[in-house]
Design a protein around this motif. Structure first.
Motif, PDB file in Angstrom:
ATOM      1  N   UNK A 236     -30.872  75.187 -21.875  1.00 40.00           N
ATOM      2  CA  UNK A 236     -30.205  75.636 -20.655  1.00 40.00           C
ATOM      3  C   UNK A 236     -31.168  75.623 -19.476  1.00 40.00           C
ATOM      4  N   UNK A 237     -32.384  76.090 -19.707  1.00 40.94           N
ATOM      5  CA  UNK A 237     -33.385  76.110 -18.640  1.00 40.94           C
ATOM      6  C   UNK A 237     -33.737  74.694 -18.207  1.00 40.94           C
ATOM      7  N   UNK A 238     -33.806  73.768 -19.170  1.00 44.49           N
ATOM      8  CA  UNK A 238     -34.110  72.379 -18.846  1.00 44.49           C
ATOM      9  C   UNK A 238     -33.002  71.769 -17.993  1.00 44.49           C
ATOM     10  N   UNK A 239     -31.749  72.083 -18.324  1.00 50.86           N
ATOM     11  CA  UNK A 239     -30.628  71.574 -17.531  1.00 50.86           C
ATOM     12  C   UNK A 239     -30.669  72.122 -16.111  1.00 50.86           C
ATOM     13  N   UNK A 240     -30.959  73.415 -15.993  1.00 53.64           N
ATOM     14  CA  UNK A 240     -31.037  74.035 -14.674  1.00 53.64           C
ATOM     15  C   UNK A 240     -32.196  73.462 -13.863  1.00 53.64           C
ATOM     16  N   UNK A 241     -33.333  73.202 -14.533  1.00 54.41           N
ATOM     17  CA  UNK A 241     -34.491  72.645 -13.849  1.00 54.41           C
ATOM     18  C   UNK A 241     -34.196  71.244 -13.347  1.00 54.41           C
ATOM     19  N   UNK A 242     -33.456  70.449 -14.154  1.00 59.72           N
ATOM     20  CA  UNK A 242     -33.091  69.097 -13.762  1.00 59.72           C
ATOM     21  C   UNK A 242     -32.172  69.115 -12.559  1.00 59.72           C
TER      22      UNK A 242
END
Length: 248
Positions: A236-242
Motif C-alpha cells: 500500500x505504501x509503495x502504491x501511494x509513493x508511486x
C-alpha cells in the motif's frame, strides 16, 4: 553543485545518486518496513522490568556474559550501548505489538490453516518405467517384499537412501500430487502407481501427525499474521509513493 554525502570503498556517493542506488539495491522495501513498524509500535510502552529483560535477552542472544565482552561486541559492531539498547527495546515492542494485535485471532487462523500445518510420514518409490512401477506395487500388495526393500532396490530418487521413508514433513510443502493423495489417505493405505513428472510414484501413508496449537505453533502463526499484515502495508505504501511521485 553535487554534494558528496558518503564514501564507500573509495567511491564517492552524491545526494542526487541516492534514490537510484536505493532502488538498484532494493533497499527501499526494507526502509518502508522499518517506517511502518516504527509507526505501529510508537504507542507501545515497556515497563522498567521489560526494558531490562529486553537488554538481557539481547546480550544472551549475542552470547555476551561480561562487561568486557559487551565492550568488544559493541566495538566489532560499530555500535554504542545506547544504540544496542534502542534495538533491544524496539524488538520487544514489536513482539508486544504482535501479541496485542493478533493473539485473539490465532485460534481461528489455526483452524483455517490446520490442513496445511498437519505433518505426515510416508513411504515413496518412484521409477521412470511404468511396467516396473506396476510390478513393484503388486509385490508390495502381495507382501512378497517389503516397501523398504523395494525402495532400496528400485527407487530412483533421494528416498532410496532412507528405504523410501520421508518425513515428518508438512503437507503443504509436498508436491501437489503427493499432498493431494496423502491428504485423503488412511495410515497404511497403499496407492498404485500414478504419473508425476517423468516418473511413476507409489505412495503409502505411514503416519499422520495432526498440528497442535501449542506455544511454538502459536508464536509461528502470530509471526505469519504479522508478516502478512506488514507485506500488505508495504504494498500500500509503495502504491501511494508511486502515485505521489507521478503527481510530482
Amino acid at each position: 553543485m553535487n554534494q558528496e554525502i558518503l564514501q564507500i570503498g573509495g567511491i564517492n556517493i552524491h545526494a542526487h545518486e541516492v534514490p537510484s542506488l536505493l532502488q538498484r539495491y532494493q533497499v527501499i522495501p526494507q526502509i518502508q518496513r522499518g517506517i511502518i513498524i516504527d509507526q505501529a509500535i510508537s504507542n507501545i510502552l515497556l515497563t522498567e522490568s521489560e526494558a531490562a529483560a529486553a537488554i538481557d535477552e539481547c546480550k544472551n542472544r549475542c552470547q555476551i556474559t561480561s562487561d568486557d565482552e559487551l565492550k568488544t561486541w559493541l566495538q566489532n559492531q560499530g555500535m554504542t550501548l545506547e544504540k544496542m539498547t534502542d534495538l533491544a527495546i524496539r524488538a520487544w515492542k514489536i513482539e508486544k505489538f504482535k501479541i496485542a494485535t493478533w493473539e485473539k485471532k490465532v485460534e481461528s487462523y489455526f483452524l483455517k490453516r490446520k490442513a496445511s500445518l498437519d505433518q505426515v510420514i510416508y513411504s515413496l518409490i518412484r521409477h521412470q518405467d511404468q511396467g516396473i512401477a506396476a510390478e513393484i506395487y503388486f509385490r508390495i500388495q502381495a507382501e512378497e517384499q517389503s516397501f523398504a526393500e523395494l525402495a532400496r532396490e528400485y527407487s530412483q530418487g533421494a528416498e532410496v537412501r532412507t528405504s523410501g521413508i520421508i518425513g515428518p514433513v508438512p503437507l503443504n510443502q509436498l508436491h501437489p500430487i503427493i499432498s493431494n493423495i496423502l491428504s485423503v489417505s488412511q495410515p497404511g493405505q497403499l496407492w498404485p502407481p500414478r504419473p508425476m513428472g517423468e516418473c511413476f510414484i507409489i505412495l503409502r501413508l505411514e503416519k499422520l501427525l495432526p498440528a497442535q496449537l501449542d506455544e511454538m505453533m502459536r508464536r509461528r502463526l502470530i509471526d505469519e499474521l504479522f508478516e502478512q499484515w506488514l507485506n500488505e502495508q508495504v504494498k500500500q505504501l509503495s502504491r501511494e509513493s508511486l502515485i505521489t511521485l507521478q503527481a510530482a
